[in-house]
Enzyme design. Structure first.
Site, PDB file in Angstrom:
ATOM      1  N   HIS A  37       0.841  -1.211   0.000  1.00  0.00           N
ATOM      2  CA  HIS A  37       0.000   0.000   0.000  1.00  0.00           C
ATOM      3  C   HIS A  37       0.875   1.260   0.000  1.00  0.00           C
ATOM      4  O   HIS A  37       0.561   2.245  -0.667  1.00  0.00           O
ATOM      5  CB  HIS A  37      -0.881   0.054   1.245  1.00  0.00           C
ATOM      6  CG  HIS A  37      -1.896  -1.040   1.341  1.00  0.00           C
ATOM      7  ND1 HIS A  37      -1.876  -1.997   2.320  1.00  0.00           N
ATOM      8  CD2 HIS A  37      -2.983  -1.320   0.576  1.00  0.00           C
ATOM      9  CE1 HIS A  37      -2.899  -2.817   2.171  1.00  0.00           C
ATOM     10  NE2 HIS A  37      -3.587  -2.433   1.116  1.00  0.00           N
ATOM     11  N   GLN A  61     -18.315  -6.622  -0.346  1.00  0.00           N
ATOM     12  CA  GLN A  61     -17.482  -7.455  -1.220  1.00  0.00           C
ATOM     13  C   GLN A  61     -17.079  -8.762  -0.546  1.00  0.00           C
ATOM     14  O   GLN A  61     -16.306  -9.538  -1.102  1.00  0.00           O
ATOM     15  CB  GLN A  61     -16.269  -6.687  -1.742  1.00  0.00           C
ATOM     16  CG  GLN A  61     -15.234  -6.295  -0.712  1.00  0.00           C
ATOM     17  CD  GLN A  61     -14.195  -5.344  -1.282  1.00  0.00           C
ATOM     18  OE1 GLN A  61     -14.435  -4.160  -1.463  1.00  0.00           O
ATOM     19  NE2 GLN A  61     -13.001  -5.858  -1.562  1.00  0.00           N
ATOM     20  N   GLN A 148      -1.421  -4.219  -8.767  1.00  0.00           N
ATOM     21  CA  GLN A 148      -1.600  -5.303  -9.740  1.00  0.00           C
ATOM     22  C   GLN A 148      -1.949  -6.631  -9.057  1.00  0.00           C
ATOM     23  O   GLN A 148      -2.454  -7.547  -9.690  1.00  0.00           O
ATOM     24  CB  GLN A 148      -0.325  -5.487 -10.567  1.00  0.00           C
ATOM     25  CG  GLN A 148      -0.556  -6.428 -11.749  1.00  0.00           C
ATOM     26  CD  GLN A 148       0.721  -6.886 -12.400  1.00  0.00           C
ATOM     27  OE1 GLN A 148       1.603  -6.072 -12.608  1.00  0.00           O
ATOM     28  NE2 GLN A 148       0.806  -8.159 -12.710  1.00  0.00           N
ATOM     29  N   ASP A 150      -4.305  -7.514  -7.219  1.00  0.00           N
ATOM     30  CA  ASP A 150      -5.709  -7.863  -7.485  1.00  0.00           C
ATOM     31  C   ASP A 150      -5.955  -7.625  -8.972  1.00  0.00           C
ATOM     32  O   ASP A 150      -6.653  -6.681  -9.367  1.00  0.00           O
ATOM     33  CB  ASP A 150      -6.625  -7.007  -6.625  1.00  0.00           C
ATOM     34  CG  ASP A 150      -6.455  -7.325  -5.152  1.00  0.00           C
ATOM     35  OD1 ASP A 150      -6.906  -8.392  -4.722  1.00  0.00           O
ATOM     36  OD2 ASP A 150      -5.831  -6.515  -4.446  1.00  0.00           O
TER      37      ASP A 150
HETATM   38  O1  PAF Z   1      -8.326  -3.891  -3.185  1.00  0.00           O
HETATM   39  C1  PAF Z   1      -8.954  -3.551  -2.147  1.00  0.00           C
HETATM   40  O2  PAF Z   1      -8.385  -3.362  -1.072  1.00  0.00           O
HETATM   41  C2  PAF Z   1     -10.461  -3.373  -2.217  1.00  0.00           C
HETATM   42  O3  PAF Z   1     -11.035  -4.304  -3.069  1.00  0.00           O
HETATM   43  C3  PAF Z   1     -10.890  -1.949  -2.593  1.00  0.00           C
HETATM   44  C4  PAF Z   1     -10.437  -1.577  -3.982  1.00  0.00           C
HETATM   45  C5  PAF Z   1     -10.307  -0.945  -1.597  1.00  0.00           C
HETATM   46  C6  PAF Z   1     -12.404  -1.814  -2.562  1.00  0.00           C
HETATM   47  O4  PAF Z   1     -12.903  -2.083  -1.297  1.00  0.00           O
END
Ligand code: PAF
Length: 296
Positions: A37, A61, A148, A150
């Protein structure tokens, strides 16, 4: 660094920044920040005047049987890390702020959501595309930075931006890896010590299949079965998918052609922890002339 929890306040801030001709980059995250991050925040700082890091563990999600409740959270540590990485704002709403009573709109992306993660986590991308669209409408960015790691998510976000005509530049940043190649992920903390020692097999499977491609193998089934064979060396691994597909469409031809841009995608459980990884490769023009690219 300022922490903002209200949607209205965040929108007002972004409006003022835009009126002042500032370029805004958003880094959407679910928190529990790690170096992966941080590298996204650094990228955002290279591109824009103002960086907004969003921290929101998005319930929509996660399926009911997934790890929403135990997803790691450490707000104070996240703020410290984001501030050290020069994020200007943290947008950290609560669930009711993002999904007030009566919320009933979803964003649905078809095609690229149908395979791989879409098969094993059927409602996942609907949650992702809805929250990402909302975060874009709230933070009003010029740039959106995604990792990338994800990979399929990046295809989904690209579709949202293009299909809904959003004036946002999508920037995909390379996956950061531990020494043994394990892709950095907030979920890595779930791994027990013995599992962690074996997790490097995922990257090794990817690298070995890339070597096969470099030697001239183009048959998808052979490449996939090699991925599976290597992963199965660790008996604790349960594979959801380990496959190679065309990188832009996720189509799976019987044979790949010279110049095809492909993506090797893996999702598996190591014990109770679900890990995903991917790597991009261009099929070589001539035997042994492979173009090894890890990222875009
Ligand atoms: O990749 C993530 O951490 C999540 O899928 C996101 C893009 C923040 C959406 O909740």
């Amino acid at each position: 660094m300022k922490v903002v929890k209200s949607i209205k306040e965040m929108q007002n801030i972004s409006d003022l920044l835009r009126a002042d001709n500032k370029k805004i980059a958003v880094v959407p995250t679910m928190g529990y920040l790690h170096n992966g991050h941080i590298s996204l925040i650094e990228k955002a700082n290279e591109l824009a005047d103002i960086v907004i890091t969003t921290l929101f563990v998005n319930p929509t999600q996660f399926a009911p049987n997934e790890d929403f409740n135990k997803y790691p959270r450490d707000f104070d540590r996240d703020c410290e890390l984001a501030s050290n990485a020069n994020s200007d704002y943290i947008f950290a709403p609560n669930t009711l702020e993002m999904y007030p009573i009566g919320h009933s709109t979803i964003v649905l992306v078809s095609k690229v959501t149908e395979k791989f993660e879409g098969t094993f986590r059927p409602s996942h991308f609907q949650g992702v595309s809805t929250i990402v669209t909302k975060l874009f409408n709230i933070t009003k960015p010029h740039f959106a930075i995604f990792g990338q790691k994800d990979y399929q998510q990046t295809l989904v976000v690209r579709r949202i931006i293009e299909d809904l005509n959003m004036d946002i530049d999508l920037v995909i940043a390379a996956t950061l890896r531990e020494n043994d190649g394990l892709a950095m992920s907030s979920r890595n903390v779930y791994l027990q010590e013995s599992e962690r020692k074996k997790a490097g097999i995922i990257f090794r499977a990817i690298e070995e299949v890339k070597r096969l491609i470099a030697k001239g193998e183009t048959n998808r089934k052979i490449l996939n079965s090699n991925l599976h064979k290597i992963l199965r060396e660790v008996v604790e691994i349960k594979i959801d998918y380990a496959s190679i597909a065309l990188a832009d469409s996720l189509e799976e031809p019987e044979y790949f052609l010279s110049g095809d841009k492909a993506v090797i995608l893996i999702a598996c459980y190591l014990g109770k922890t679900r890990l995903i990884d991917n790597s991009i490769i261009i099929f070589p023009n001539k035997l042994n002339e492979s173009n090894f690219i890890e990222s875009f």
